[in-house]
Design a protein around this motif. Sequence first.
Motif, PDB file in Angstrom:
ATOM      1  N   UNK A   7     -15.388 -10.828   0.731  1.00 54.39           N
ATOM      2  CA  UNK A   7     -15.181  -9.540  -0.235  1.00 54.39           C
ATOM      3  C   UNK A   7     -14.924  -8.240   0.351  1.00 54.39           C
ATOM      4  N   UNK A   8     -13.600  -8.198   0.510  1.00 53.97           N
ATOM      5  CA  UNK A   8     -13.144  -6.514   1.140  1.00 53.97           C
ATOM      6  C   UNK A   8     -12.180  -6.020   0.278  1.00 53.97           C
ATOM      7  N   UNK A   9     -11.827  -4.931   0.665  1.00 51.71           N
ATOM      8  CA  UNK A   9     -11.059  -4.297  -0.362  1.00 51.71           C
ATOM      9  C   UNK A   9      -9.569  -4.674  -0.495  1.00 51.71           C
ATOM     10  N   UNK A  10      -8.740  -4.968   0.382  1.00 50.94           N
ATOM     11  CA  UNK A  10      -7.116  -5.196   0.491  1.00 50.94           C
ATOM     12  C   UNK A  10      -6.561  -5.617  -0.807  1.00 50.94           C
ATOM     13  N   UNK A  11      -6.745  -6.849  -1.314  1.00 49.99           N
ATOM     14  CA  UNK A  11      -5.890  -7.210  -2.157  1.00 49.99           C
ATOM     15  C   UNK A  11      -6.578  -6.688  -3.617  1.00 49.99           C
ATOM     16  N   UNK A  12      -7.821  -6.296  -3.674  1.00 52.50           N
ATOM     17  CA  UNK A  12      -8.292  -5.632  -4.772  1.00 52.50           C
ATOM     18  C   UNK A  12      -7.602  -4.353  -5.399  1.00 52.50           C
ATOM     19  N   UNK A  13      -7.258  -3.776  -4.471  1.00 53.32           N
ATOM     20  CA  UNK A  13      -6.565  -2.676  -4.938  1.00 53.32           C
ATOM     21  C   UNK A  13      -5.121  -2.871  -5.496  1.00 53.32           C
ATOM     22  N   UNK A  14      -4.437  -3.769  -5.069  1.00 54.89           N
ATOM     23  CA  UNK A  14      -3.003  -4.356  -5.729  1.00 54.89           C
ATOM     24  C   UNK A  14      -3.346  -5.041  -7.098  1.00 54.89           C
ATOM     25  N   UNK A  15      -4.582  -5.619  -7.255  1.00 54.43           N
ATOM     26  CA  UNK A  15      -4.712  -6.259  -8.544  1.00 54.43           C
ATOM     27  C   UNK A  15      -5.251  -5.085  -9.581  1.00 54.43           C
ATOM     28  N   UNK A  16      -5.828  -4.209  -9.141  1.00 51.93           N
ATOM     29  CA  UNK A  16      -5.967  -2.971 -10.249  1.00 51.93           C
ATOM     30  C   UNK A  16      -4.651  -2.215 -10.344  1.00 51.93           C
ATOM     31  N   UNK A  72      -3.635   2.882   5.095  1.00 49.85           N
ATOM     32  CA  UNK A  72      -3.179   4.119   5.807  1.00 49.85           C
ATOM     33  C   UNK A  72      -3.759   5.289   5.270  1.00 49.85           C
ATOM     34  N   UNK A  73      -3.789   5.250   3.768  1.00 51.28           N
ATOM     35  CA  UNK A  73      -4.569   6.414   3.196  1.00 51.28           C
ATOM     36  C   UNK A  73      -5.823   6.596   3.499  1.00 51.28           C
ATOM     37  N   UNK A  74      -6.198   8.135   3.350  1.00 52.70           N
ATOM     38  CA  UNK A  74      -7.626   8.258   3.506  1.00 52.70           C
ATOM     39  C   UNK A  74      -8.514   7.710   2.632  1.00 52.70           C
ATOM     40  N   UNK A  75      -8.044   7.566   1.290  1.00 53.95           N
ATOM     41  CA  UNK A  75      -8.857   7.304   0.458  1.00 53.95           C
ATOM     42  C   UNK A  75      -9.135   5.781   0.405  1.00 53.95           C
ATOM     43  N   UNK A  76      -8.086   4.930   0.912  1.00 52.61           N
ATOM     44  CA  UNK A  76      -8.337   3.459   1.181  1.00 52.61           C
ATOM     45  C   UNK A  76      -8.900   3.179   2.436  1.00 52.61           C
ATOM     46  N   UNK A  77      -9.077   4.084   3.475  1.00 49.35           N
ATOM     47  CA  UNK A  77      -9.726   3.624   4.697  1.00 49.35           C
ATOM     48  C   UNK A  77     -11.268   4.069   4.116  1.00 49.35           C
ATOM     49  N   UNK A  78     -11.333   5.110   3.534  1.00 48.63           N
ATOM     50  CA  UNK A  78     -12.799   5.542   3.238  1.00 48.63           C
ATOM     51  C   UNK A  78     -13.430   4.273   2.389  1.00 48.63           C
ATOM     52  N   UNK A  79     -12.830   3.754   1.665  1.00 46.63           N
ATOM     53  CA  UNK A  79     -13.234   2.863   0.741  1.00 46.63           C
ATOM     54  C   UNK A  79     -13.470   1.548   1.272  1.00 46.63           C
ATOM     55  N   UNK A  80     -12.582   1.003   2.477  1.00 45.39           N
ATOM     56  CA  UNK A  80     -12.645   0.046   3.097  1.00 45.39           C
ATOM     57  C   UNK A  80     -14.096   0.100   4.066  1.00 45.39           C
ATOM     58  N   UNK A  81     -14.096   1.176   4.729  1.00 46.10           N
ATOM     59  CA  UNK A  81     -15.364   1.507   5.753  1.00 46.10           C
ATOM     60  C   UNK A  81     -16.656   1.454   4.928  1.00 46.10           C
TER      61      UNK A  81
END
Length: 206
Positions: A7-16, A72-81
């Motif tokens: 249950x990590x972030x990756x593909x979820x962003x694409x789905x949204x 690579x985006x700051x927002x994506x990295x922060x959400x993943x962390x």
Amino acid sequence: MNRFATLLIGSALSSLVAAHGFAAESAPEAAKPAATSAAPAAVASAAPAASVDATPAAIKIGFVDMSKIAEESAEGKAATNTLKAKSEKLRKKIESQQKQLEKQKEAIQAKLPSMTPKERAAKGKEFEKKVDEYQKTVRASELEVTKLQDRLTKEVGGVLKKAASDYAKANGYLLVAEEKAVLFLDDKVKPKDLTDEIIAFMAKSK
């Protein structure tokens, strides 16, 4: 644990973003020519209709790579962390509870030969209760991670959608789409990869 760990972030962003899409800005209606003097019907009917420039090359279309933006985006990295930290904390809690169950099981098994049937039944019920508590913890942890994932996905997706919209308006793009969401594209249309530009735009806007 594999299902829980994935249950990590990756593909979820694409789905949204694929679900919401990026609404194309409506092209301004062409100004109507000023009225001219009436011409004879015969001449008017003989005049060829004016051709309209509908060349695909005149339309600016862009696309983005969601995986790259998430990485690579700051927002994506922060959400993943954030999601990884929560997942790791819950994973340790589950593993600790699992080890306690294993120790309790070994202790019960070691004493089984000397136990009366009544004692065995009591210990069995006690152990089943512990197992039930463990399973509830696992389910609750999975639900907690899923809710956090959904919230972070919506937050990052909202930032990305606004950035794509603002960038498109500022640079004359009629449409910005998510790369994997496009099922067909005519060869005459030459969309541009705007991933790096929008990542930089997000950082600048922030």
